[in-house]
Design a protein around this motif. Structure first.
Motif, PDB file in Angstrom:
ATOM      1  N   GLY A 208      51.101  38.189  33.074  1.00  0.00           N
ATOM      2  CA  GLY A 208      51.237  38.192  34.523  1.00  0.00           C
ATOM      3  C   GLY A 208      52.583  37.705  35.006  1.00  0.00           C
ATOM      4  N   THR A 232      49.332  42.501  34.784  1.00  0.00           N
ATOM      5  CA  THR A 232      49.109  42.664  36.211  1.00  0.00           C
ATOM      6  C   THR A 232      50.107  43.708  36.711  1.00  0.00           C
ATOM      7  N   GLY A 251      44.559  45.438  38.224  1.00  0.00           N
ATOM      8  CA  GLY A 251      44.632  44.676  39.462  1.00  0.00           C
ATOM      9  C   GLY A 251      43.600  45.075  40.479  1.00  0.00           C
ATOM     10  N   TYR A 275      49.352  34.648  33.296  1.00  0.00           N
ATOM     11  CA  TYR A 275      48.427  35.518  34.036  1.00  0.00           C
ATOM     12  C   TYR A 275      47.952  34.797  35.290  1.00  0.00           C
ATOM     13  N   GLU A 279      46.770  38.400  41.869  1.00  0.00           N
ATOM     14  CA  GLU A 279      46.987  39.841  42.006  1.00  0.00           C
ATOM     15  C   GLU A 279      45.715  40.664  41.819  1.00  0.00           C
ATOM     16  N   MET A 280      44.615  40.039  41.399  1.00  0.00           N
ATOM     17  CA  MET A 280      43.468  40.797  40.921  1.00  0.00           C
ATOM     18  C   MET A 280      42.361  40.910  41.966  1.00  0.00           C
TER      19      MET A 280
END
Length: 536
Positions: A208, A232, A251, A275, A279-280
């Protein structure tokens, strides 16, 4: 040698020492001294049409140079125009220095025009705020650069009162702060993680933004130990995405997650390298049980998000930890059943590039027609999810976007900033029609700067992602559709080229012409409403 300089000069010289060569913004009377100081220090001031776009241009330049981004904005409405982009810098981990004009403290006691507590506005969306003081004119910008760039990067706000900017201060800078050493795990922890990696038959890397910003050698680790990599969206390209070990980005796509989530859950070791789950989508919350599945997390800051947990949690340098792990572990055969190739094929099948015309055809045609080292930017919307899955990146930062705050209106200025910093590269931005309209005025800036960016606009006269969600909830169509506008004509009106396309052949020709043009090009790619159904 001059014994004294203006406080504004002290700020500008510290930014120059940090590598800054460009600052972006819209001046007002309160920042004239600051702009003059920046130029005197060797930092070019770029006049933009809106402060929000200026901050994204600054971010685009940062992605190319590595030097902190700089936004200059005047008091009141000027700096408040930048709130969205500053919040984006916090969530998307961008080292943005905001230089804001301010009314002098004594003046503010009896003068209220445009006066408000600017630091209070920006405090929740920055890592720190400062009020510049002549007695600390060297210290404050030094602190600002350190805070903005260290750990997880982020924005820092400096209020600069008019008289303070002009105040004379010593030219000599204080003793510099020592550069902080990289932190690696203690011996016992490193040995444990190295043993797990040496033993793992099905390891996977989730990389990430922290790994990206720390320059970690994710590709080297993956290739040495034969570990597949999922990134990501922001970290795409840390392993070239045509590498057999690359499973691309993750994502916001439920379609991609049908392949990626089971793959991660089947792993016997999950290495979360920088990570950041900001963003997810929610589908990535608690996708593994760290009490029964070995999960190692290496991040710049402690886990306060609780979106997942890990078996081993390392807070420190991702780059240094990866380098140490490569020396301590022993490679072995992994994923011997062909699972990585199967997953890669499933992802390719989920996002086919062979449709006659539509958003996937636009992405596929642009990727094949433009150079391998093209720099791309993506605005928020349905097209961004599709693009982030389909657009292959072969180096870090080859695709820039707002993937944490997910704001609209960022792709055009991001592309412009990147083009300014890397004029030798082909730069393309991808926007929905609504997002493009938010920043269309910056085409004037593109013309004034002689930029040759290619601005691709997905034209469907709809907020496509929101309209899709509306239908999925069986709600009526309200507030998501709007008129079809002549985007090609808008491009021409600002002095660029403008082309309408409705086919692969038309797009191919437009891209060819755009790469030869001596100005920017707006390519209006017309698609049907509902064109993203089943594709993201």
């Amino acid at each position: 040698m001059t014994k004294t300089i203006r406080a504004a000069d002290a700020v500008a010289r510290r930014l120059f020492a940090a590598g800054c060569r460009m600052a972006f913004g819209m001046p007002g009377g309160e920042v004239l001294t600051m702009v003059d100081a920046l130029e005197a220090a060797g930092i070019r001031f770029i006049l933009c049409k809106h402060e929000n776009a200026a901050a994204f241009m600054a971010e685009g330049a940062w992605h190319r140079t590595g030097a902190p981004a700089v936004l200059v904005a005047t008091v009141g409405p000027g700096v408040l125009n930048g709130v969205n982009a500053v919040a984006n810098a916090l969530q998307d981990r961008v080292p943005l220095i905001v230089l804001a004009g301010a009314v002098d403290a004594n003046e503010a006691q009896t003068y209220t025009h445009q006066v408000l507590d600017q630091r209070a506005v920006f405090a929740p969306i920055t890592k720190a705020t400062f009020l510049l003081d002549a007695g600390a004119a060297h210290i404050i910008p030094d602190k600002a650069v350190g805070i903005a760039t260290e750990g997880q990067p982020g924005p820092v706000f400096i209020d600069i009162p008019i008289r303070v900017a002009d105040a004379q201060v010593p030219a000599t800078t204080p003793t510099p702060r020592a550069v902080a050493a990289n932190v690696v795990p203690d011996t016992a922890t490193l040995e444990q993680v190295a043993a797990w990696l040496s033993q793992a038959a099905r390891p996977v890397i989730l990389a990430g933004v922290d790994a990206l910003n720390d320059g970690a050698d994710v590709a080297g680790l993956a290739q040495r130990f034969v570990v597949p990599v999922i990134t990501t969206y922001k970290a795409k390209g840390m392993l070239p995405e045509d590498d057999p070990l690359s499973l691309g980005g993750a994502g916001l796509s439920p379609l991609a997650d049908k392949t990626l989530l089971p793959f991660v859950q089947s792993a016997d070791l999950v290495l979360c390298l920088g990570y950041d789950p900001i963003e997810m989508r929610t589908g990535w919350r608690d996708v593994w049980d760290s009490t029964s599945q070995r999960v190692v997390e290496v991040t710049a800051v402690p886990n306060h998000h609780y979106m997942h947990q890990s078996t081993v949690n390392i807070v420190g340098s991702v780059r240094a930890t990866v380098a140490a792990l490569m020396q301590a572990a022993t490679p072995r055969n992994t994923w011997t059943g062909g699972e990585v190739a199967t997953a890669k094929a499933a992802l390719a099948a989920s996002f086919p590039a062979d449709e006659d015309w539509g958003p996937a055809a636009i992405v596929a045609t642009c990727r094949s027609a433009l150079p391998r080292d093209t720099l791309a930017t993506a605005d928020s919307g349905a097209h961004r999810i599709l693009l982030s899955q389909m657009w292959q990146c072969y180096a870090p930062r080859a695709l820039m976007q707002s993937s944490a705050l997910c704001t609209m209106g960022c792709a055009v200025p991001l592309a412009m900033g990147a083009a300014l910093a890397s004029p030798e590269r082909t730069v393309v931005s991808f926007s929905g029609d609504a997002g493009f309209l938010m920043v269309a005025g910056e085409l004037a800036t593109a013309k004034e700067l002689n930029l040759r960016c290619i601005f691709v606009v997905f034209v469907d006269a709809s907020l496509a992602l929101i309209e899709l969600k509306q239908r999925q909830r069986q709600l009526g169509n309200h507030g998501v559709d709007f008129g079809t506008h002549d985007f090609a004509a808008i491009g021409r009106a600002f002095g660029g080229a403008g082309i309408d396309v409705r086919s692969r052949a038309g797009l191919q020709a437009a891209l060819s012409a755009a790469q030869k043009a001596d100005t920017f090009t707006v390519i209006a790619a017309h698609i049907e409403k509902g064109a993203y159904d089943g594709k993201i």
